[in-house]
Scaffold this motif. Sequence first.
Motif, PDB file in Angstrom:
ATOM      1  N   ALA A  70     -16.434   4.364  -0.754  1.00 21.87           N
ATOM      2  CA  ALA A  70     -14.991   2.959   0.402  1.00 21.87           C
ATOM      3  C   ALA A  70     -13.650   3.614   0.778  1.00 21.87           C
ATOM      4  N   ASP A  71     -13.662   2.326   1.479  1.00 20.18           N
ATOM      5  CA  ASP A  71     -12.804   2.681   2.117  1.00 20.18           C
ATOM      6  C   ASP A  71     -11.537   1.693   1.747  1.00 20.18           C
ATOM      7  N   GLY A  72     -10.385   1.567   2.544  1.00 24.78           N
ATOM      8  CA  GLY A  72      -9.239   2.060   1.789  1.00 24.78           C
ATOM      9  C   GLY A  72      -8.511   1.041   1.798  1.00 24.78           C
ATOM     10  N   LEU A  73      -7.261   0.682   2.079  1.00 27.48           N
ATOM     11  CA  LEU A  73      -6.469  -0.520   2.217  1.00 27.48           C
ATOM     12  C   LEU A  73      -6.251  -1.042   3.341  1.00 27.48           C
ATOM     13  N   GLY A 133      -5.412   4.599   3.130  1.00 27.75           N
ATOM     14  CA  GLY A 133      -4.446   4.543   2.456  1.00 27.75           C
ATOM     15  C   GLY A 133      -5.583   3.566   0.570  1.00 27.75           C
ATOM     16  N   HIS A 134      -5.579   4.596  -0.238  1.00 28.81           N
ATOM     17  CA  HIS A 134      -6.749   3.924  -1.308  1.00 28.81           C
ATOM     18  C   HIS A 134      -5.136   3.786  -2.438  1.00 28.81           C
ATOM     19  N   GLU A 135      -4.171   3.205  -2.487  1.00 34.32           N
ATOM     20  CA  GLU A 135      -3.355   2.898  -3.306  1.00 34.32           C
ATOM     21  C   GLU A 135      -2.349   1.890  -3.386  1.00 34.32           C
ATOM     22  N   GLY A 136      -2.893   0.715  -4.090  1.00 42.84           N
ATOM     23  CA  GLY A 136      -1.945   0.154  -4.149  1.00 42.84           C
ATOM     24  C   GLY A 136      -2.539  -2.028  -4.548  1.00 42.84           C
ATOM     25  N   ILE A 137      -1.561  -3.316  -3.867  1.00 46.48           N
ATOM     26  CA  ILE A 137      -2.168  -4.619  -4.342  1.00 46.48           C
ATOM     27  C   ILE A 137      -2.833  -5.167  -3.234  1.00 46.48           C
ATOM     28  N   VAL A 138      -3.479  -6.075  -3.365  1.00 43.46           N
ATOM     29  CA  VAL A 138      -4.542  -7.013  -2.549  1.00 43.46           C
ATOM     30  C   VAL A 138      -4.392  -8.591  -2.897  1.00 43.46           C
ATOM     31  N   TRP A 139      -4.226  -9.544  -2.039  1.00 46.29           N
ATOM     32  CA  TRP A 139      -4.336 -10.774  -2.918  1.00 46.29           C
ATOM     33  C   TRP A 139      -6.315 -11.253  -2.606  1.00 46.29           C
ATOM     34  N   VAL A 140      -6.742 -11.624  -3.087  1.00 48.47           N
ATOM     35  CA  VAL A 140      -7.847 -12.431  -3.357  1.00 48.47           C
ATOM     36  C   VAL A 140      -8.070 -13.717  -3.279  1.00 48.47           C
ATOM     37  N   PRO A 141      -8.458 -14.446  -1.626  1.00 55.25           N
ATOM     38  CA  PRO A 141      -8.384 -15.925  -1.646  1.00 55.25           C
ATOM     39  C   PRO A 141      -9.270 -16.574  -2.164  1.00 55.25           C
ATOM     40  N   SER A 142     -10.042 -16.539  -2.195  1.00 55.10           N
ATOM     41  CA  SER A 142     -11.142 -16.969  -2.809  1.00 55.10           C
ATOM     42  C   SER A 142     -10.654 -17.463  -4.307  1.00 55.10           C
ATOM     43  N   GLN A 143     -10.289 -16.239  -4.887  1.00 54.22           N
ATOM     44  CA  GLN A 143      -9.922 -16.500  -6.785  1.00 54.22           C
ATOM     45  C   GLN A 143      -8.842 -16.899  -6.582  1.00 54.22           C
ATOM     46  N   VAL A 149       0.829  -1.222   0.057  1.00 55.98           N
ATOM     47  CA  VAL A 149      -0.144  -0.362   0.139  1.00 55.98           C
ATOM     48  C   VAL A 149       0.205   1.345  -0.019  1.00 55.98           C
ATOM     49  N   GLY A 150       0.279   2.106  -0.477  1.00 53.97           N
ATOM     50  CA  GLY A 150       1.308   3.796  -0.835  1.00 53.97           C
ATOM     51  C   GLY A 150       0.453   4.070  -0.162  1.00 53.97           C
ATOM     52  N   PHE A 151       1.165   5.732   0.066  1.00 51.57           N
ATOM     53  CA  PHE A 151       0.814   6.966   1.279  1.00 51.57           C
ATOM     54  C   PHE A 151       0.785   8.126  -0.154  1.00 51.57           C
ATOM     55  N   CYS A 152      -0.240   8.970  -0.168  1.00 51.39           N
ATOM     56  CA  CYS A 152      -0.478   9.873  -1.384  1.00 51.39           C
ATOM     57  C   CYS A 152      -1.051  10.656  -0.657  1.00 51.39           C
ATOM     58  N   GLY A 153      -0.532  12.087  -1.474  1.00 53.06           N
ATOM     59  CA  GLY A 153      -1.686  13.442  -0.626  1.00 53.06           C
ATOM     60  C   GLY A 153      -3.073  13.486  -0.058  1.00 53.06           C
ATOM     61  N   THR A 154      -3.532  12.439  -0.740  1.00 49.95           N
ATOM     62  CA  THR A 154      -4.975  12.977  -0.028  1.00 49.95           C
ATOM     63  C   THR A 154      -5.089  12.317   1.096  1.00 49.95           C
ATOM     64  N   ASP A 155      -4.712  10.827   1.054  1.00 50.81           N
ATOM     65  CA  ASP A 155      -4.463  10.826   2.655  1.00 50.81           C
ATOM     66  C   ASP A 155      -4.331  11.729   3.808  1.00 50.81           C
TER      67      ASP A 155
END
Length: 401
Positions: free
Chosen positions: A122-125, A79-89, A47-53
């Motif tokens: 939506a919530d962040g990361l 946080g709203h910039e980054g990558i997630v792991w999707v367990p179900s997929q 997850v990245g930090f940005c100016g919006t946060d």
Amino acid sequence: MIVKGTYFQNDANRPLVYGDVEIENTKRQRLKGEPLLDSVLCEPVMVGFCGTDNELMNMGQRGELSAKFPEGKNRLVNGHEGIVWVPSQNRFAIVLIRGGDSIDPTRYTEDETYFEYGCDKADGLFADKEYFNPDMLLPIPDGYVHDGKLDLSFAKKMVFPDPFACMLFQLERMEDMGSAHNFRRTMRAHKCNEASAREIAKKEIFDRTVIFGLGTTGMFIGDLISKKYPEAKILFIARSPEDSKKVTFSVKNSGAQYLRNTYDTEKELADAIIKKLGGRATTFIGVSGSNVEHRIAFEHKVLGCNGLYNSFSLGPKISFDTMPFGFENHLIIASINFRQDHMEKAIELLSKSNYDEIVELIDRDEFAADPIKAYKEKIYSKNAPLKTAVIWNEKYVNRER
């Protein structure tokens, strides 16, 4: 479900907190008018930090966050910039928080707002687990996962798709505006038909481009303009020393020139810009968040007649007497949004870039121990790197690649 995470709240002393976060498995809507879909449980990875946060933290300190809270909650996950792991997929995905499939996401209907376009409040990361609309989980290109782990170099680049997608949209809008604004004059100058004139005007609007400010957005738009229009003269304006990493990296990537703002007066700076460009600017892009942008462009006449002024920082309010400036027929635009196709293209372009070189990591435990201190002293301090990110879930990242 209760998970650990960092979240914003309206509190003068503790606007950003690490602690328990309640997440809910509810049907989610990406854009107004689209169907509600079952949520997908994901585990944030990088997850990245940005100016919006950073701005959200400041808003929480002032008690101004209610408009962005998820319904029924008194907090907003960071946080709203980054990558997630999707367990179900059994896959990794890049989270699309902002921007949808609308033809022009800057054009809202009367019952819509900016945050209903792709964000859906939506919530962040920055939480151990989160639920997302499945349409907001974009696939990553092939070749960046080995032995079930994500390559760190690729993961670093993927904290940039949001601002990079914004810049792709900015470039598209400036091309549209410049072409529509100047094609008639171009027809006369080049003695050509309308279709040819529109293409020429689209290119010529960037002939002498000033980018006032040098964060990631300024860097990205300079890179994109230079790649599409190699003959464009691009000039970055900032206060950083010429030998700083920010400046050397930006100039190298875009082939731009650089002018350090060490001048005593705005008039001296404006004169130096025009001299360096070899004429007044055809396009002036403001990303510094300072009101000096429009004074340099208009009052000190750095922006030439029939020029394009684009401000997409969150700071300045443009105000001036339109009588003396209006006669030069300037076109003023501003937006900071993007469509999903911009996001998809940004992912592709970034995956082949060298932008991982400007991302530094902060340890998750250090960040969680005191997130406010981390923001102020390491992430947005005077000596902070161009971009900071955190490996939120170490088990999914291959640090050696």
